[in-house]
Write a protein that holds these residues in place. Structure first.
Motif, short mmCIF file in Angstrom:
data_model
loop_
_atom_site.label_atom_id
_atom_site.label_comp_id
_atom_site.label_asym_id
_atom_site.label_seq_id
_atom_site.Cartn_x
_atom_site.Cartn_y
_atom_site.Cartn_z
N GLY A 1 0.63 -1.00 0.41
CA GLY A 1 0.04 -0.15 -0.38
C GLY A 1 0.95 1.66 0.64
O GLY A 1 0.58 2.19 0.24
N ILE A 2 2.22 1.42 -0.35
CA ILE A 2 3.03 2.18 -0.95
C ILE A 2 3.03 2.30 -2.00
O ILE A 2 3.43 1.77 -2.69
N VAL A 3 2.91 3.71 -2.19
CA VAL A 3 2.25 4.23 -4.16
C VAL A 3 4.65 4.54 -4.39
O VAL A 3 4.45 5.59 -3.36
N ILE B 1 -7.38 20.60 6.55
CA ILE B 1 -6.45 21.27 8.03
C ILE B 1 -5.08 21.55 8.25
O ILE B 1 -4.09 21.14 7.59
N THR B 2 -5.25 22.82 8.84
CA THR B 2 -4.29 23.84 8.90
C THR B 2 -3.93 23.88 10.32
O THR B 2 -4.44 23.87 10.86
N GLY B 3 -2.19 24.52 10.31
CA GLY B 3 -1.82 24.81 11.85
C GLY B 3 -0.64 24.96 11.82
O GLY B 3 0.42 24.67 10.81
N SER B 4 0.16 25.20 12.90
CA SER B 4 1.36 26.09 12.74
C SER B 4 2.68 25.08 12.34
O SER B 4 3.69 25.09 12.37
N ASP B 5 2.57 23.41 12.90
CA ASP B 5 3.20 23.01 13.09
C ASP B 5 2.41 22.40 11.49
O ASP B 5 3.28 20.61 11.33
N ASP B 6 2.34 22.26 10.36
CA ASP B 6 2.49 22.37 8.99
C ASP B 6 2.82 22.95 7.93
O ASP B 6 1.95 23.59 7.95
N PRO B 7 3.96 23.09 8.57
CA PRO B 7 4.46 23.82 7.18
C PRO B 7 4.78 23.81 5.67
O PRO B 7 4.40 24.70 4.86
N TRP B 8 3.98 22.42 5.71
CA TRP B 8 4.14 22.06 4.04
C TRP B 8 2.97 22.16 3.32
O TRP B 8 3.23 21.60 1.98
N GLY B 9 1.82 22.60 3.96
CA GLY B 9 0.39 23.01 3.47
C GLY B 9 -0.96 22.05 4.28
O GLY B 9 0.05 21.42 5.11
N PRO C 1 0.77 16.12 3.98
CA PRO C 1 0.94 17.03 2.38
C PRO C 1 1.86 16.17 1.60
O PRO C 1 1.55 16.32 0.16
N HIS C 2 2.68 15.49 2.09
CA HIS C 2 3.15 14.13 1.29
C HIS C 2 2.61 13.59 0.29
O HIS C 2 3.14 13.20 -0.82
N THR C 3 1.93 12.62 1.28
CA THR C 3 0.74 11.70 0.49
C THR C 3 -0.25 12.36 -1.17
O THR C 3 -0.11 11.88 -1.75
N LEU C 4 -0.67 13.70 -0.45
CA LEU C 4 -1.63 14.24 -1.21
C LEU C 4 -0.42 14.78 -2.82
O LEU C 4 -1.72 14.93 -3.96
N VAL D 1 2.26 12.73 -3.88
CA VAL D 1 2.75 11.52 -4.66
C VAL D 1 1.85 10.62 -5.01
O VAL D 1 1.93 10.15 -5.50
N THR D 2 0.83 10.79 -4.75
CA THR D 2 -0.21 10.32 -5.66
C THR D 2 -1.91 10.60 -6.26
O THR D 2 -1.70 12.27 -5.76
N THR D 3 -2.82 10.47 -5.89
CA THR D 3 -3.41 10.91 -7.03
C THR D 3 -4.71 11.36 -5.88
O THR D 3 -5.53 11.99 -6.05
N TRP D 4 -3.77 10.98 -4.24
CA TRP D 4 -5.52 11.22 -3.17
C TRP D 4 -5.55 13.31 -3.27
O TRP D 4 -6.22 13.55 -2.73
N GLY D 5 -4.25 14.32 -3.62
CA GLY D 5 -4.65 15.43 -3.63
C GLY D 5 -5.44 16.03 -4.92
O GLY D 5 -6.00 16.98 -4.99
N GLU D 6 -6.00 15.02 -5.92
CA GLU D 6 -7.28 15.49 -6.78
C GLU D 6 -8.40 15.03 -6.54
O GLU D 6 -9.76 15.09 -6.50
N ARG D 7 -8.97 14.65 -4.82
CA ARG D 7 -9.48 13.68 -5.42
C ARG D 7 -10.72 14.34 -4.33
O ARG D 7 -10.49 15.03 -3.52
N ARG D 8 -12.40 14.58 -4.89
CA ARG D 8 -12.94 15.52 -4.08
C ARG D 8 -14.03 14.78 -3.98
O ARG D 8 -14.51 13.28 -3.85
N PRO D 9 -15.17 15.81 -2.53
CA PRO D 9 -16.43 14.69 -2.30
C PRO D 9 -17.58 13.87 -3.73
O PRO D 9 -17.01 14.46 -5.25
N GLY D 10 -18.51 12.24 -3.52
CA GLY D 10 -18.32 11.51 -4.50
C GLY D 10 -17.58 10.64 -5.24
O GLY D 10 -17.85 10.35 -5.89
#
Length: 210
Positions: free
Chosen positions: A4-6, A118-126, A172-175, A177-186
């Motif tokens: 399961g590691i793309v 989900i954003t926060g100060s501990d999430d510098p990469w997006g 952010p890394h998974t979003l 380097v995989t197709t998850w970045g483009e996934r949307r509701p539905g």
């Protein structure tokens, strides 16, 4: 067997055939000389057999056949030319097991109900993203909080479960380097439940007399 590691994201170059059998050509950045005919590659979750391959630019193309069972149980039937798919080569003895044991035998499709940034100060990469997903009724019992699930070929940890719905959190890394970045509701996702959960449930059924 997979983890399961793309390892790459490919795209559909061509689809031929109709009815119960489709020939699908996928372009990827793998070295064609390292892919044997008959090799297994997880393509968006389903384990598919390479029936042809060749070099293309700095990468390769390879072809797989999707038969009736795959078309009926997975989201492969919805793939079109240009669709991007997560790819993973089969596990070799001695490889690092970074995710969880995945067979590439998809149990069914799940649907994204919501995506929350989900954003926060501990999430510098997006922004990280939480996805709320609905599983088919017959598969929901195999999904447990803090357990593993494979969605579109990606090993993920279940954060919460409520009835048929569950959530997963993607960094952010998974979003990226995989197709998850483009996934949307539905969107539909190929779902493979955890192997141990499936066998534990079957043993419990057998022990209970049905």
């Amino acid at each position: 067997m997979f983890t399961g590691i793309v390892t790459a994201v490919g795209h559909i170059d061509a689809i031929s055939g109709e009815g119960p059998l489709r020939r699908i050509r996928i372009a990827a950045d793998y070295d064609a000389s390292t892919i044997d005919l008959g090799a297994s590659i997880a393509c968006g979750g389903p384990c598919l057999t390479v029936v042809a391959r060749g070099p293309e630019g700095n990468g390769c193309w390879f072809e797989v056949d999707a038969a009736a069972e795959t078309l009926a149980r997975t989201a492969v039937d919805s793939w079109r030319v240009g669709t991007r798919v997560n790819l993973e080569r089969s596990l070799r003895i001695g490889d690092e097991l970074g995710g969880h044991l995945v067979t590439g035998h998809v149990d069914g499709t799940a649907q994204i109900l919501a995506r929350e940034a989900i954003t926060g100060s501990d999430d510098p990469w997006g922004a990280t993203a939480r996805f709320v997903i609905e599983a088919p009724a017959k598969l929901a019992r195999f999904i447990a909080e803090k357990g593993s699930v494979c969605l579109d070929g990606t090993s993920l940890t279940v954060n919460s479960v409520e009835g048929r719905t569950f959530s997963v959190l993607l960094i952010p890394h998974t979003l990226n380097v995989t197709t998850w970045g483009e996934r949307r509701p539905g969107d539909l996702l190929n779902l493979e439940v955890d192997l141990m959960a499936r066998y534990a449930a079957r043993l419990a059924e057998a022990g209970g007399g049905g």
